[in-house]
Design an enzyme around this catalytic site. Structure first.
Site, mmCIF file in Angstrom:
data_model
loop_
_atom_site.group_PDB
_atom_site.id
_atom_site.type_symbol
_atom_site.label_atom_id
_atom_site.label_comp_id
_atom_site.label_asym_id
_atom_site.label_seq_id
_atom_site.Cartn_x
_atom_site.Cartn_y
_atom_site.Cartn_z
ATOM 1 N N PHE A 30 5.123 3.440 3.935
ATOM 2 C CA PHE A 30 6.171 2.426 3.800
ATOM 3 C C PHE A 30 5.357 1.067 3.139
ATOM 4 O O PHE A 30 4.612 0.559 3.908
ATOM 5 C CB PHE A 30 6.635 2.194 5.001
ATOM 6 N N LYS A 31 5.949 0.402 1.999
ATOM 7 C CA LYS A 31 5.663 -0.830 1.372
ATOM 8 C C LYS A 31 6.327 -1.866 2.239
ATOM 9 O O LYS A 31 7.665 -1.861 1.557
ATOM 10 C CB LYS A 31 5.567 -0.572 -0.097
ATOM 11 N N ILE A 32 5.996 -2.710 3.012
ATOM 12 C CA ILE A 32 6.942 -3.446 3.654
ATOM 13 C C ILE A 32 6.863 -4.988 2.769
ATOM 14 O O ILE A 32 5.678 -5.436 2.832
ATOM 15 C CB ILE A 32 6.460 -3.952 5.153
#
Length: 308
Positions: A169-171
């Site tokens: 997950f690239k937030i």
């Protein structure tokens, strides 16, 4: 905490797409760009992201770039290929081609188009579930404001727990550190890769929140490594000092130079011959270019020396 057996951690910057002045692909320049990024210490590399100007590329060009980069990289570091598309089937087809060519992971934004075309959570869930069913490699959700789609930490965690290959997950949203903490709390070991993005402008708070990876611009992986490596080694004060040192350049890229920053730095250091954007994306203003290079020169990154 994130899963201790995470397959991919560290600094995975985005490679820019290199063009000739006439807008055609410069594949030799692209290879030099990749060689520099490896030499600068990238733990892995991402291609065809927004910072790669992917929205200006044809499907055939995507295929050529994916094949060219993966063949040239030849397994030196793992490669993430962005395969975002509104259509579930097109995204699956793009992702299967990337997997067949040797991609370690695909990065995918939720379905969106323009300013108003969105789909609700049940369709987003099915989109990622069907993609996972088709693949044997990890999927990274790119949670970015550009999609205009709100993905709650609870929804992301549920997908991680229920969808087999959805584990990174690239937030990049506002309040990223708080969202990373909540995502890790809710998803536990299913959150194999909680990652920072947005050119590392929030990197230190995100590392404090549990981020194990950083996807930044491609111009100075050596600088980002100084921050991430120190933090991962338990030397937080050294990481703080490195972050403080590199933050003016990070800020200049994030808030002034934007998408073209890596190419401008690469051209200044002889990595590539042309830093042009592809029309209609505007070229960087000369004064912004000057300020970017001056800011970088104070730090002596490899990019300004690699090709000279």
């Amino acid at each position: 905490m994130a899963a201790p057996t995470a397959r991919y951690q560290g600094v995975f910057p985005v490679a820019p797409t290199i063009f000739h002045a006439d807008g055609t692909l410069d594949l030799e320049g692209q290879k030099r760009c990749i060689d520099f990024m490896v030499d600068a210490g990238s733990n892995g590399i991402c291609i065809l992201a927004n910072f790669s100007e992917q929205f200006l590329l044809s499907d055939d060009e995507r295929e050529v770039l994916t094949r060219t980069v993966l063949e040239h990289l030849n397994g030196r570091v793992p490669m993430i290929v962005t395969t975002t598309h509104f259509s579930t089937q097109v995204c699956i087809e793009r992702s299967l081609r990337a997997q067949a060519l040797g991609a370690a992971m695909v990065m995918v934004m939720p379905p969106y188009h323009g300013a108003t075309f969105r789909v609700p959570e049940p369709q987003i869930y099915q989109f990622y579930a069907r993609l996972s069913d088709a693949l044997a490699i990890p999927i990274m959700v790119q949670d970015a404001p550009a999609s205009g789609t709100v993905l709650s930490a609870a929804f992301l965690a549920r997908m991680a727990l229920e969808i087999e290959h959805l584990s990174y997950f690239k937030i990049e949203t506002a309040g990223a550190a708080s969202k990373l903490r909540e995502l890790i709390r809710l998803g536990g070991a299913a959150i194999e890769g909680p990652w920072d993005g947005e050119e590392a402008i929030t990197l230190l708070p995100d590392l404090d929140a549990g981020a194990t990876g950083a996807m930044t611009g491609g111009g100075y992986p050596d600088g980002i490594r100084q921050i991430v490596d120190a933090y991962r080694a338990g030397r937080r004060e050294d990481a703080v000092a490195a972050y403080t040192r590199w933050l003016p350049l990070i800020n200049y890229e994030n808030r002034q130079g934007g998408i073209l920053s890596a190419k401008v730095l690469m051209r200044a250091g002889g990595v590539i011959a042309c830093d042009a954007a592809r029309h209609p994306f505007p070229d960087m203003h000369p004064e912004v270019r000057k300020g970017l290079i001056e800011t970088a020169q104070r730090l002596d990154p490899l990019v300004l020396r690699w090709g000279l």
